[in-house]
Design a protein around this motif. Structure first.
Motif, PDB file in Angstrom:
ATOM      1  N   ILE A   1      -7.670   3.217  -2.398  1.00  0.00           N
ATOM      2  CA  ILE A   1      -6.952   4.052  -1.587  1.00  0.00           C
ATOM      3  C   ILE A   1      -6.944   5.434  -1.629  1.00  0.00           C
ATOM      4  O   ILE A   1      -7.197   6.303  -0.613  1.00  0.00           O
ATOM      5  CB  ILE A   1      -5.297   3.852  -1.875  1.00  0.00           C
ATOM      6  N   ALA A   2      -7.361   6.150  -2.820  1.00  0.00           N
ATOM      7  CA  ALA A   2      -7.516   7.572  -3.107  1.00  0.00           C
ATOM      8  C   ALA A   2      -8.962   7.793  -2.434  1.00  0.00           C
ATOM      9  O   ALA A   2      -8.921   8.751  -1.662  1.00  0.00           O
ATOM     10  CB  ALA A   2      -7.719   7.763  -4.694  1.00  0.00           C
ATOM     11  N   GLN A   3     -10.054   6.925  -2.490  1.00  0.00           N
ATOM     12  CA  GLN A   3     -11.119   7.290  -2.104  1.00  0.00           C
ATOM     13  C   GLN A   3     -10.838   7.156  -0.540  1.00  0.00           C
ATOM     14  O   GLN A   3     -11.543   8.163   0.348  1.00  0.00           O
ATOM     15  CB  GLN A   3     -12.097   6.216  -2.291  1.00  0.00           C
ATOM     16  N   ARG A   4     -10.433   6.190   0.138  1.00  0.00           N
ATOM     17  CA  ARG A   4     -10.238   6.152   1.470  1.00  0.00           C
ATOM     18  C   ARG A   4      -9.590   7.460   2.304  1.00  0.00           C
ATOM     19  O   ARG A   4      -9.958   7.945   3.161  1.00  0.00           O
ATOM     20  CB  ARG A   4      -9.545   4.963   1.858  1.00  0.00           C
ATOM     21  N   VAL A   5      -8.483   7.915   1.549  1.00  0.00           N
ATOM     22  CA  VAL A   5      -7.660   8.875   1.887  1.00  0.00           C
ATOM     23  C   VAL A   5      -8.478  10.205   1.832  1.00  0.00           C
ATOM     24  O   VAL A   5      -8.735  11.153   2.910  1.00  0.00           O
ATOM     25  CB  VAL A   5      -6.418   9.139   1.588  1.00  0.00           C
ATOM     26  N   HIS A   6      -9.260  10.445   0.751  1.00  0.00           N
ATOM     27  CA  HIS A   6     -10.115  11.614   0.752  1.00  0.00           C
ATOM     28  C   HIS A   6     -11.426  11.542   1.820  1.00  0.00           C
ATOM     29  O   HIS A   6     -11.244  12.662   2.250  1.00  0.00           O
ATOM     30  CB  HIS A   6     -10.761  11.340  -0.621  1.00  0.00           C
ATOM     31  N   ARG A   7     -11.627  10.504   2.009  1.00  0.00           N
ATOM     32  CA  ARG A   7     -12.973  10.332   3.078  1.00  0.00           C
ATOM     33  C   ARG A   7     -12.411  10.412   4.676  1.00  0.00           C
ATOM     34  O   ARG A   7     -13.032  10.324   5.448  1.00  0.00           O
ATOM     35  CB  ARG A   7     -13.731   9.151   2.837  1.00  0.00           C
ATOM     36  N   GLY A   8     -11.026  10.251   4.658  1.00  0.00           N
ATOM     37  CA  GLY A   8     -10.704  10.443   6.055  1.00  0.00           C
ATOM     38  C   GLY A   8     -10.567   8.795   6.730  1.00  0.00           C
ATOM     39  O   GLY A   8     -10.148   9.047   8.029  1.00  0.00           O
ATOM     40  N   TRP A   9     -10.950   7.801   6.089  1.00  0.00           N
ATOM     41  CA  TRP A   9     -10.845   6.374   6.648  1.00  0.00           C
ATOM     42  C   TRP A   9      -9.374   5.988   6.836  1.00  0.00           C
ATOM     43  O   TRP A   9      -8.943   5.284   7.662  1.00  0.00           O
ATOM     44  CB  TRP A   9     -11.346   5.524   5.775  1.00  0.00           C
ATOM     45  N   ASN A  10      -8.256   6.587   5.809  1.00  0.00           N
ATOM     46  CA  ASN A  10      -7.104   6.379   6.160  1.00  0.00           C
ATOM     47  C   ASN A  10      -6.397   7.821   5.935  1.00  0.00           C
ATOM     48  O   ASN A  10      -6.623   8.642   5.377  1.00  0.00           O
ATOM     49  CB  ASN A  10      -6.423   5.399   5.022  1.00  0.00           C
ATOM     50  N   GLU A  11      -5.330   7.730   6.752  1.00  0.00           N
ATOM     51  CA  GLU A  11      -4.456   9.424   6.728  1.00  0.00           C
ATOM     52  C   GLU A  11      -3.558   8.989   5.679  1.00  0.00           C
ATOM     53  O   GLU A  11      -3.384  10.131   5.017  1.00  0.00           O
ATOM     54  CB  GLU A  11      -3.893   9.514   8.209  1.00  0.00           C
TER      55      GLU A  11
END
Length: 271
Positions: free
Chosen positions: A186-196
């Motif tokens: 989750i942390a990686q996805r929000v960091h990369r913009g894949w999840n807001e």
């Protein structure tokens, strides 16, 4: 909150731990056996289940195979005072609960009594479970992209929004949940913009943000839950002593020191 200072991290951790003193009496007191004497034939080893893949900084197994984290070290302090041996057993969360029900796991750390054991086998799991007095606080937070803005940080504001969550966690059904295996994803996805938007525990969100230089904002806690040790009923003779040692460690400031060991440092924690 891109650059979280050590002082800020310590403040969140130690403030949460200090809140334990204000907690009202809970069900652990009612479940505590009356006798505090150690039985003559009590087992000298407790089998401790560690949910895989582990969660830094709470409980994980490093590359050298050592079990580390706030929960692991707190258990070692307790075991030292009770003259107990600990056997750490890494398992998936589902398998951990099944083996706990069967009496093959004696103890689980970091459990929230009010929400533990959800699911089809909840009744049996509750019957086999005894909970210690709380030894810490876990804050739940929202992480989100820096360009995103919220007027209030409560789950109700996320109604109808797509939110990254850990599979199996309890969240309002008004959210459009997208499940992942663990909080690191989750942390990686929000960091990369894949999840807001994502839901995490505060200590983990702060740790990943600091040690991995991840870019996301962290809300104020929307929920705070006291955590306990779950002890199998077969080992109930240890509960009074377990509670006594937790109270001693709290009075001596050892629990605060343990939190600060993992959250007040200047460098990343080796994994």
């Amino acid at each position: 909150m891109k650059n979280i200072s050590c002082r800020a991290i310590c403040f969140f951790a130690l403030f949460s731990l200090a809140c334990l003193a204000l907690l009202p009496p809970r069900s652990w007191a009612a479940n505590q056996p009356e006798s505090t004497a150690q039985p003559a034939h009590a087992p000298q080893t407790l089998r401790v289940g560690m949910p895989q893949p582990g969660v830094v900084p709470f409980f994980w197994q490093d590359k050298q195979g050592q079990f580390r984290g706030i929960y692991a070290d707190t258990l070692r302090l307790i075991a030292q005072r009770l003259q107990l041996e600990l056997e750490f057993i890494p398992l998936s969360q589902a398998r951990l609960l099944r083996q706990f029900e069967a009496g093959e796991i004696d103890l689980e750390a970091g459990v929230v009594p009010d929400t533990s054991g959800m699911g089809a086998s909840a009744s049996r799991l509750r019957q086999e479970s005894l909970f210690s007095r709380p030894f810490g606080i876990v804050n739940e937070v929202i992480i989100y992209r820096p360009e995103l803005s919220f007027p209030v940080f409560i789950l109700r504001d996320l109604k109808g929004k797509r939110v990254a969550t850990v599979r199996g966690t309890q969240v309002p059904n008004t959210l459009i949940r997208e499940d992942f295996a663990n909080q690191w994803q989750i942390a990686q996805r929000v960091h990369r913009g894949w999840n807001e938007i994502g839901l995490m525990t505060e200590a983990v969100a702060l740790y990943y943000q600091r040690s991995q230089n991840l870019e996301y904002q962290i809300s104020l806690p929307y929920a705070s839950n006291p955590v306990s040790f779950r002890l199998h009923r077969n080992q109930q003779q240890w509960l009074p002593q377990l509670n006594q040692v937790i109270a001693q460690l709290e009075q001596e400031g050892k629990l605060e020191q343990m939190v600060c060991k993992y959250l007040c440092g200047t460098g990343p924690i080796a994994q």
